[in-house]
Design a protein around this motif. Sequence first.
Motif, mmCIF file in Angstrom:
data_model
loop_
_atom_site.group_PDB
_atom_site.id
_atom_site.type_symbol
_atom_site.label_atom_id
_atom_site.label_comp_id
_atom_site.label_asym_id
_atom_site.label_seq_id
_atom_site.Cartn_x
_atom_site.Cartn_y
_atom_site.Cartn_z
ATOM 1 N N GLU A 30 0.814 -1.211 0.000
ATOM 2 C CA GLU A 30 0.000 0.000 0.000
ATOM 3 C C GLU A 30 0.851 1.266 0.000
ATOM 4 O O GLU A 30 0.519 2.255 -0.669
ATOM 5 N N SER A 31 1.960 1.267 0.713
ATOM 6 C CA SER A 31 2.808 2.458 0.748
ATOM 7 C C SER A 31 3.357 2.792 -0.633
ATOM 8 O O SER A 31 3.492 3.969 -0.997
ATOM 9 N N VAL A 32 3.664 1.771 -1.428
ATOM 10 C CA VAL A 32 4.142 1.994 -2.794
ATOM 11 C C VAL A 32 2.981 2.419 -3.685
ATOM 12 O O VAL A 32 3.097 3.376 -4.478
ATOM 13 N N ARG A 33 1.853 1.738 -3.569
ATOM 14 C CA ARG A 33 0.701 2.070 -4.412
ATOM 15 C C ARG A 33 0.296 3.527 -4.242
ATOM 16 O O ARG A 33 0.018 4.230 -5.225
ATOM 17 N N GLN A 34 0.291 4.012 -2.999
ATOM 18 C CA GLN A 34 -0.124 5.385 -2.723
ATOM 19 C C GLN A 34 0.837 6.417 -3.322
ATOM 20 O O GLN A 34 0.465 7.573 -3.528
ATOM 21 N N SER A 35 2.063 6.006 -3.623
ATOM 22 C CA SER A 35 3.057 6.940 -4.167
ATOM 23 C C SER A 35 2.932 7.109 -5.676
ATOM 24 O O SER A 35 3.585 7.991 -6.253
ATOM 25 N N LEU A 36 2.104 6.283 -6.319
ATOM 26 C CA LEU A 36 2.028 6.276 -7.774
ATOM 27 C C LEU A 36 0.979 7.261 -8.281
ATOM 28 O O LEU A 36 0.166 7.790 -7.521
ATOM 29 N N ASN A 37 1.016 7.511 -9.595
ATOM 30 C CA ASN A 37 -0.022 8.339 -10.196
ATOM 31 C C ASN A 37 -1.382 7.670 -10.033
ATOM 32 O O ASN A 37 -1.489 6.472 -9.780
ATOM 33 N N MET A 44 -2.876 -1.254 -10.028
ATOM 34 C CA MET A 44 -2.152 -2.185 -9.163
ATOM 35 C C MET A 44 -3.091 -3.123 -8.411
ATOM 36 O O MET A 44 -2.656 -4.106 -7.814
ATOM 37 N N TYR A 45 -4.407 -2.830 -8.440
ATOM 38 C CA TYR A 45 -5.384 -3.785 -7.928
ATOM 39 C C TYR A 45 -5.680 -4.886 -8.946
ATOM 40 O O TYR A 45 -6.242 -5.921 -8.597
ATOM 41 N N ARG A 46 -5.365 -4.642 -10.202
ATOM 42 C CA ARG A 46 -5.642 -5.632 -11.246
ATOM 43 C C ARG A 46 -4.509 -6.646 -11.288
ATOM 44 O O ARG A 46 -3.335 -6.278 -11.279
ATOM 45 N N PRO A 47 -4.798 -7.933 -11.351
ATOM 46 C CA PRO A 47 -3.786 -8.943 -11.023
ATOM 47 C C PRO A 47 -2.719 -9.220 -12.063
ATOM 48 O O PRO A 47 -1.631 -9.684 -11.725
ATOM 49 N N GLU A 194 7.948 5.950 -12.029
ATOM 50 C CA GLU A 194 8.087 6.582 -10.721
ATOM 51 C C GLU A 194 9.245 5.979 -9.936
ATOM 52 O O GLU A 194 9.423 4.749 -9.931
ATOM 53 N N PRO A 195 10.042 6.798 -9.270
ATOM 54 C CA PRO A 195 11.189 6.263 -8.523
ATOM 55 C C PRO A 195 10.779 5.322 -7.396
ATOM 56 O O PRO A 195 11.499 4.377 -7.085
#
Length: 330
Positions: A30-37, A44-47, A194-195
Amino acid sequence: MEYDDVSFHNVGELRPVDGSDGRKLQRVPESVRQSLNEKAQDVMYRPAGAEIRFVPTDGSVDVTLSSPDGTCEVVPFWGPFMSSDHRHLGTEPETFTFEVPDRVTHLNPDDFAFAPGVCRLALWGGSVVVHDVEGARRPPTEAELPDRQYLAYGTSITFGSNATGVNLSYPWRLGESLGADVLNLGCPGSAFCEPELADYAASLDYDVATLALSVNMIAVGFSTETFRERARYFVETVAEGNPDAPVAAITLFPFFADVVDDPEADEMVSTPTAYREALREIAAEAPSNVAAVDGPDLLGVEGLTTDLVHPSDRGMGQIAAGLARHFGVE
Protein backbone atom coordinates in the motif's frame (compact mmCIF):
# COMPACT_ATOMS: atom_id res chain seq x y z
CA MET A 1 3.78 -13.92 0.19
CA GLU A 2 1.96 -16.55 2.26
CA TYR A 3 -1.31 -16.24 4.13
CA ASP A 4 -3.62 -18.90 5.59
CA ASP A 5 -1.52 -21.80 4.22
CA VAL A 6 -1.76 -20.36 0.71
CA SER A 7 0.93 -18.69 -1.40
CA PHE A 8 0.09 -15.47 -3.26
CA HIS A 9 2.42 -14.85 -6.19
CA ASN A 10 2.96 -11.37 -7.67
CA VAL A 11 0.99 -9.98 -4.74
CA GLY A 12 2.58 -7.27 -2.63
CA GLU A 13 -0.15 -7.00 -0.01
CA LEU A 14 -3.54 -8.41 0.99
CA ARG A 15 -5.66 -5.55 2.29
CA PRO A 16 -8.76 -5.98 4.49
CA VAL A 17 -11.95 -4.80 2.78
CA ASP A 18 -14.31 -2.57 4.76
CA GLY A 19 -17.62 -4.27 5.47
CA SER A 20 -16.38 -7.62 4.14
CA ASP A 21 -14.71 -10.76 5.42
CA GLY A 22 -12.30 -10.69 2.49
CA ARG A 23 -8.89 -9.38 1.60
CA LYS A 24 -8.16 -7.56 -1.62
CA LEU A 25 -5.10 -8.48 -3.67
CA GLN A 26 -2.75 -5.76 -4.85
CA ARG A 27 0.50 -6.20 -6.73
CA VAL A 28 2.50 -3.76 -4.60
CA PRO A 29 2.39 -2.79 -0.90
CA GLU A 30 0.00 0.00 0.00
CA SER A 31 2.81 2.46 0.75
CA VAL A 32 4.14 1.99 -2.79
CA ARG A 33 0.70 2.07 -4.41
CA GLN A 34 -0.12 5.39 -2.72
CA SER A 35 3.06 6.94 -4.17
CA LEU A 36 2.03 6.28 -7.77
CA ASN A 37 -0.02 8.34 -10.20
CA GLU A 38 -3.78 8.00 -9.83
CA LYS A 39 -4.28 5.54 -12.69
CA ALA A 40 -1.38 3.34 -11.60
CA GLN A 41 -2.83 3.23 -8.09
CA ASP A 42 -5.97 1.71 -9.57
CA VAL A 43 -4.31 -0.78 -11.94
CA MET A 44 -2.15 -2.18 -9.16
CA TYR A 45 -5.38 -3.79 -7.93
CA ARG A 46 -5.64 -5.63 -11.25
CA PRO A 47 -3.79 -8.94 -11.02
CA ALA A 48 -1.96 -9.23 -14.40
CA GLY A 49 -1.64 -12.96 -13.94
CA ALA A 50 -1.05 -12.90 -10.19
CA GLU A 51 -1.64 -16.34 -8.73
CA ILE A 52 -3.19 -18.04 -5.72
CA ARG A 53 -1.16 -21.20 -5.09
CA PHE A 54 -1.57 -24.24 -2.87
CA VAL A 55 -1.02 -27.98 -2.79
CA PRO A 56 -4.07 -30.03 -1.71
CA THR A 57 -2.99 -32.60 0.88
CA ASP A 58 -6.24 -34.53 1.42
CA GLY A 59 -8.94 -34.23 -1.20
CA SER A 60 -10.32 -31.00 -2.60
CA VAL A 61 -9.86 -27.35 -1.64
CA ASP A 62 -12.65 -24.77 -1.78
CA VAL A 63 -11.72 -21.18 -2.64
CA THR A 64 -14.22 -18.34 -2.27
CA LEU A 65 -13.51 -15.26 -4.40
CA SER A 66 -15.20 -12.18 -5.80
CA SER A 67 -14.28 -9.34 -8.12
CA PRO A 68 -15.51 -5.85 -7.15
CA ASP A 69 -15.20 -5.03 -10.85
CA GLY A 70 -17.09 -8.17 -11.85
CA THR A 71 -14.71 -8.87 -14.69
CA CYS A 72 -12.03 -11.32 -13.52
CA GLU A 73 -11.31 -14.75 -14.97
CA VAL A 74 -9.75 -17.48 -12.83
CA VAL A 75 -7.61 -19.83 -14.91
CA PRO A 76 -6.54 -22.96 -13.01
CA PHE A 77 -3.18 -24.54 -13.74
CA TRP A 78 -1.78 -27.70 -12.22
CA GLY A 79 1.92 -27.06 -12.46
CA PRO A 80 2.41 -26.10 -16.12
CA PHE A 81 -0.85 -27.70 -17.25
CA MET A 82 -3.77 -25.36 -17.86
CA SER A 83 -7.28 -26.52 -17.10
CA SER A 84 -9.97 -25.79 -19.66
CA ASP A 85 -12.43 -25.17 -16.81
CA HIS A 86 -12.00 -21.41 -16.45
CA ARG A 87 -14.06 -19.69 -13.78
CA HIS A 88 -15.52 -16.17 -14.01
CA LEU A 89 -15.90 -13.97 -10.95
CA GLY A 90 -18.78 -11.65 -10.25
CA THR A 91 -19.26 -9.01 -7.60
CA GLU A 92 -20.77 -11.51 -5.16
CA PRO A 93 -18.54 -14.13 -3.47
CA GLU A 94 -18.57 -17.53 -5.15
CA THR A 95 -16.94 -20.77 -4.03
CA PHE A 96 -14.98 -22.95 -6.44
CA THR A 97 -13.66 -26.44 -5.77
CA PHE A 98 -10.26 -27.68 -6.91
CA GLU A 99 -8.89 -31.21 -6.79
CA VAL A 100 -5.76 -32.60 -8.40
CA PRO A 101 -6.66 -34.20 -11.78
CA ASP A 102 -6.01 -37.93 -11.65
CA ARG A 103 -3.68 -38.13 -14.63
CA VAL A 104 -1.54 -35.30 -13.29
CA THR A 105 -0.82 -37.33 -10.13
CA HIS A 106 1.14 -39.86 -12.21
CA LEU A 107 3.65 -37.30 -13.52
CA ASN A 108 7.17 -36.95 -12.14
CA PRO A 109 7.36 -33.50 -10.51
CA ASP A 110 11.11 -33.36 -11.10
CA ASP A 111 10.46 -33.09 -14.84
CA PHE A 112 8.83 -29.68 -14.61
CA ALA A 113 9.67 -26.17 -13.38
CA PHE A 114 6.26 -26.14 -11.67
CA ALA A 115 5.40 -29.40 -9.94
CA PRO A 116 2.09 -30.72 -11.34
CA GLY A 117 0.64 -31.07 -7.84
CA VAL A 118 0.70 -27.29 -7.34
CA CYS A 119 -2.66 -25.65 -7.99
CA ARG A 120 -2.08 -22.23 -9.55
CA LEU A 121 -5.13 -20.00 -9.89
CA ALA A 122 -4.02 -17.39 -12.41
CA LEU A 123 -6.09 -14.21 -12.20
CA TRP A 124 -6.87 -12.25 -15.34
CA GLY A 125 -8.97 -9.11 -15.40
CA GLY A 126 -10.34 -6.91 -12.65
CA SER A 127 -9.57 -6.72 -8.95
CA VAL A 128 -9.96 -9.79 -6.73
CA VAL A 129 -11.05 -10.31 -3.13
CA VAL A 130 -10.23 -13.59 -1.34
CA HIS A 131 -12.97 -14.43 1.15
CA ASP A 132 -12.14 -17.94 2.31
CA VAL A 133 -10.07 -21.04 1.60
CA GLU A 134 -11.21 -24.37 3.05
CA GLY A 135 -9.68 -27.82 2.82
CA ALA A 136 -6.41 -29.51 3.72
CA ARG A 137 -3.60 -27.71 1.94
CA ARG A 138 -0.13 -26.29 2.20
CA PRO A 139 1.85 -23.67 0.30
CA PRO A 140 4.17 -25.02 -2.41
CA THR A 141 7.79 -25.53 -1.44
CA GLU A 142 10.72 -23.94 -3.25
CA ALA A 143 11.46 -27.31 -4.87
CA GLU A 144 7.99 -27.27 -6.47
CA LEU A 145 8.50 -23.88 -8.12
CA PRO A 146 10.92 -22.46 -10.71
CA ASP A 147 14.33 -21.59 -9.33
CA ARG A 148 14.44 -18.33 -11.32
CA GLN A 149 12.31 -15.20 -11.22
CA TYR A 150 11.70 -12.77 -14.09
CA LEU A 151 10.75 -9.14 -13.37
CA ALA A 152 8.78 -7.27 -16.04
CA TYR A 153 7.90 -3.56 -15.96
CA GLY A 154 6.20 -1.56 -18.66
CA THR A 155 2.88 -0.36 -20.00
CA SER A 156 -0.36 -2.14 -20.87
CA ILE A 157 1.69 -4.15 -23.37
CA THR A 158 3.67 -5.67 -20.49
CA PHE A 159 0.49 -6.00 -18.43
CA GLY A 160 -0.93 -8.15 -21.23
CA SER A 161 -3.75 -5.95 -22.52
CA ASN A 162 -5.32 -7.25 -25.76
CA ALA A 163 -3.86 -10.73 -25.27
CA THR A 164 -6.79 -13.13 -25.37
CA GLY A 165 -5.64 -15.18 -22.39
CA VAL A 166 -3.55 -14.87 -19.26
CA ASN A 167 -0.90 -17.22 -20.67
CA LEU A 168 -0.55 -15.32 -23.96
CA SER A 169 1.10 -12.11 -22.75
CA TYR A 170 4.76 -11.74 -23.61
CA PRO A 171 5.94 -11.85 -19.97
CA TRP A 172 4.08 -15.13 -19.36
CA ARG A 173 5.48 -16.66 -22.56
CA LEU A 174 8.99 -15.45 -21.87
CA GLY A 175 8.78 -16.79 -18.33
CA GLU A 176 7.93 -20.20 -19.75
CA SER A 177 10.92 -20.06 -22.12
CA LEU A 178 13.24 -19.03 -19.30
CA GLY A 179 11.81 -21.55 -16.83
CA ALA A 180 11.12 -18.61 -14.54
CA ASP A 181 8.35 -17.32 -12.31
CA VAL A 182 7.02 -13.96 -13.56
CA LEU A 183 6.71 -10.80 -11.49
CA ASN A 184 4.56 -8.54 -13.67
CA LEU A 185 4.51 -4.85 -12.71
CA GLY A 186 2.93 -3.67 -15.96
CA CYS A 187 0.91 -0.45 -15.59
CA PRO A 188 -1.67 0.15 -18.34
CA GLY A 189 -1.75 3.79 -19.36
CA SER A 190 0.34 4.76 -16.36
CA ALA A 191 3.92 3.47 -16.65
CA PHE A 192 5.56 6.76 -15.75
CA CYS A 193 8.77 5.32 -14.24
CA GLU A 194 8.09 6.58 -10.72
CA PRO A 195 11.19 6.26 -8.52
CA GLU A 196 9.17 4.68 -5.70
CA LEU A 197 8.18 1.82 -7.99
CA ALA A 198 11.77 1.49 -9.18
CA ASP A 199 12.90 1.17 -5.57
CA TYR A 200 10.24 -1.46 -4.89
CA ALA A 201 11.07 -3.42 -8.03
CA ALA A 202 14.75 -3.44 -7.10
CA SER A 203 13.90 -4.87 -3.67
CA LEU A 204 12.35 -7.98 -5.23
CA ASP A 205 14.11 -11.27 -5.89
CA TYR A 206 14.76 -11.55 -9.65
CA ASP A 207 17.27 -13.22 -11.96
CA VAL A 208 16.36 -11.43 -15.18
CA ALA A 209 14.43 -8.25 -15.91
CA THR A 210 12.82 -6.41 -18.81
CA LEU A 211 11.93 -2.72 -18.70
CA ALA A 212 9.79 -1.56 -21.65
CA LEU A 213 9.88 2.25 -21.46
CA SER A 214 7.43 3.85 -22.16
CA VAL A 215 4.79 4.70 -24.73
CA ASN A 216 2.59 6.01 -21.91
CA MET A 217 5.06 8.78 -21.17
CA ILE A 218 5.31 10.02 -24.73
CA ALA A 219 1.54 9.75 -25.14
CA VAL A 220 0.70 11.96 -22.14
CA GLY A 221 3.34 14.58 -22.84
CA PHE A 222 6.53 13.86 -20.92
CA SER A 223 9.43 15.65 -22.60
CA THR A 224 12.45 13.68 -23.76
CA GLU A 225 14.51 15.12 -20.93
CA THR A 226 11.97 14.19 -18.26
CA PHE A 227 11.70 10.72 -19.76
CA ARG A 228 15.49 10.45 -19.77
CA GLU A 229 15.72 11.44 -16.10
CA ARG A 230 13.01 9.06 -14.91
CA ALA A 231 14.02 6.15 -17.13
CA ARG A 232 17.68 6.49 -16.10
CA TYR A 233 16.77 6.16 -12.43
CA PHE A 234 14.49 3.19 -13.10
CA VAL A 235 17.02 1.31 -15.25
CA GLU A 236 19.98 1.95 -12.98
CA THR A 237 18.04 1.13 -9.81
CA VAL A 238 16.80 -2.21 -11.14
CA ALA A 239 20.26 -3.02 -12.51
CA GLU A 240 21.83 -2.34 -9.12
CA GLY A 241 19.11 -4.31 -7.30
CA ASN A 242 20.74 -7.50 -8.62
CA PRO A 243 24.04 -6.86 -10.42
CA ASP A 244 24.07 -10.47 -11.63
CA ALA A 245 20.67 -10.23 -13.33
CA PRO A 246 20.65 -9.29 -17.02
CA VAL A 247 18.35 -6.33 -17.64
CA ALA A 248 16.85 -5.61 -21.06
CA ALA A 249 15.94 -1.95 -21.54
CA ILE A 250 13.37 -2.16 -24.35
CA THR A 251 12.80 0.92 -26.50
CA LEU A 252 9.34 1.84 -27.74
CA PHE A 253 7.62 -0.89 -29.67
CA PRO A 254 6.33 0.29 -33.07
CA PHE A 255 3.02 2.14 -32.81
CA PHE A 256 0.83 4.45 -34.85
CA ALA A 257 3.22 7.40 -34.67
CA ASP A 258 5.77 5.32 -36.57
CA VAL A 259 3.53 4.12 -39.37
CA VAL A 260 0.62 6.50 -40.12
CA ASP A 261 -0.13 10.20 -40.19
CA ASP A 262 -2.17 10.78 -37.06
CA PRO A 263 -3.23 14.02 -35.35
CA GLU A 264 -2.42 12.52 -31.95
CA ALA A 265 1.17 11.93 -33.05
CA ASP A 266 1.45 15.51 -34.31
CA GLU A 267 0.57 16.81 -30.83
CA MET A 268 3.28 14.81 -29.02
CA VAL A 269 5.99 16.91 -27.39
CA SER A 270 8.64 14.37 -28.39
CA THR A 271 9.13 11.72 -31.05
CA PRO A 272 9.50 7.95 -30.92
CA THR A 273 13.01 8.33 -32.36
CA ALA A 274 14.06 10.69 -29.57
CA TYR A 275 12.68 8.39 -26.86
CA ARG A 276 14.39 5.35 -28.36
CA GLU A 277 17.71 7.12 -28.64
CA ALA A 278 17.46 8.37 -25.04
CA LEU A 279 16.93 4.83 -23.73
CA ARG A 280 19.83 3.49 -25.80
CA GLU A 281 22.08 6.14 -24.27
CA ILE A 282 20.86 5.29 -20.77
CA ALA A 283 21.58 1.61 -21.33
CA ALA A 284 25.06 2.36 -22.71
CA GLU A 285 25.92 4.33 -19.58
CA ALA A 286 24.22 1.97 -17.10
CA PRO A 287 25.84 -0.89 -15.16
CA SER A 288 27.23 -3.67 -17.30
CA ASN A 289 24.26 -5.99 -16.76
CA VAL A 290 22.02 -3.65 -18.81
CA ALA A 291 21.58 -3.94 -22.58
CA ALA A 292 19.31 -1.96 -24.87
CA VAL A 293 16.89 -3.96 -26.99
CA ASP A 294 15.09 -2.17 -29.81
CA GLY A 295 11.33 -2.63 -29.64
CA PRO A 296 10.92 -2.58 -33.46
CA ASP A 297 13.36 -5.50 -33.67
CA LEU A 298 11.07 -7.53 -31.42
CA LEU A 299 7.66 -6.62 -32.83
CA GLY A 300 6.63 -6.15 -36.44
CA VAL A 301 3.80 -3.79 -37.38
CA GLU A 302 1.75 -6.79 -38.51
CA GLY A 303 1.83 -8.01 -34.91
CA LEU A 304 -0.27 -5.06 -33.72
CA THR A 305 -4.01 -4.92 -33.18
CA THR A 306 -6.11 -2.36 -35.03
CA ASP A 307 -5.37 0.43 -32.53
CA LEU A 308 -1.75 0.25 -33.78
CA VAL A 309 -0.52 0.31 -30.19
CA HIS A 310 -1.19 -3.04 -28.54
CA PRO A 311 0.17 -6.34 -29.83
CA SER A 312 -2.14 -9.14 -30.83
CA ASP A 313 -1.50 -12.68 -29.61
CA ARG A 314 0.79 -13.01 -32.64
CA GLY A 315 2.69 -9.89 -31.63
CA MET A 316 2.99 -11.01 -28.02
CA GLY A 317 4.58 -14.20 -29.33
CA GLN A 318 7.01 -12.21 -31.45
CA ILE A 319 8.14 -10.15 -28.45
CA ALA A 320 8.55 -13.21 -26.23
CA ALA A 321 10.52 -15.10 -28.88
CA GLY A 322 12.81 -12.16 -29.56
CA LEU A 323 13.52 -11.62 -25.88
CA ALA A 324 14.16 -15.33 -25.38
CA ARG A 325 16.81 -15.13 -28.11
CA HIS A 326 18.27 -12.03 -26.46
CA PHE A 327 18.63 -13.95 -23.20
CA GLY A 328 20.21 -16.92 -24.97
CA VAL A 329 17.20 -19.24 -25.17
CA GLU A 330 16.11 -20.57 -28.57
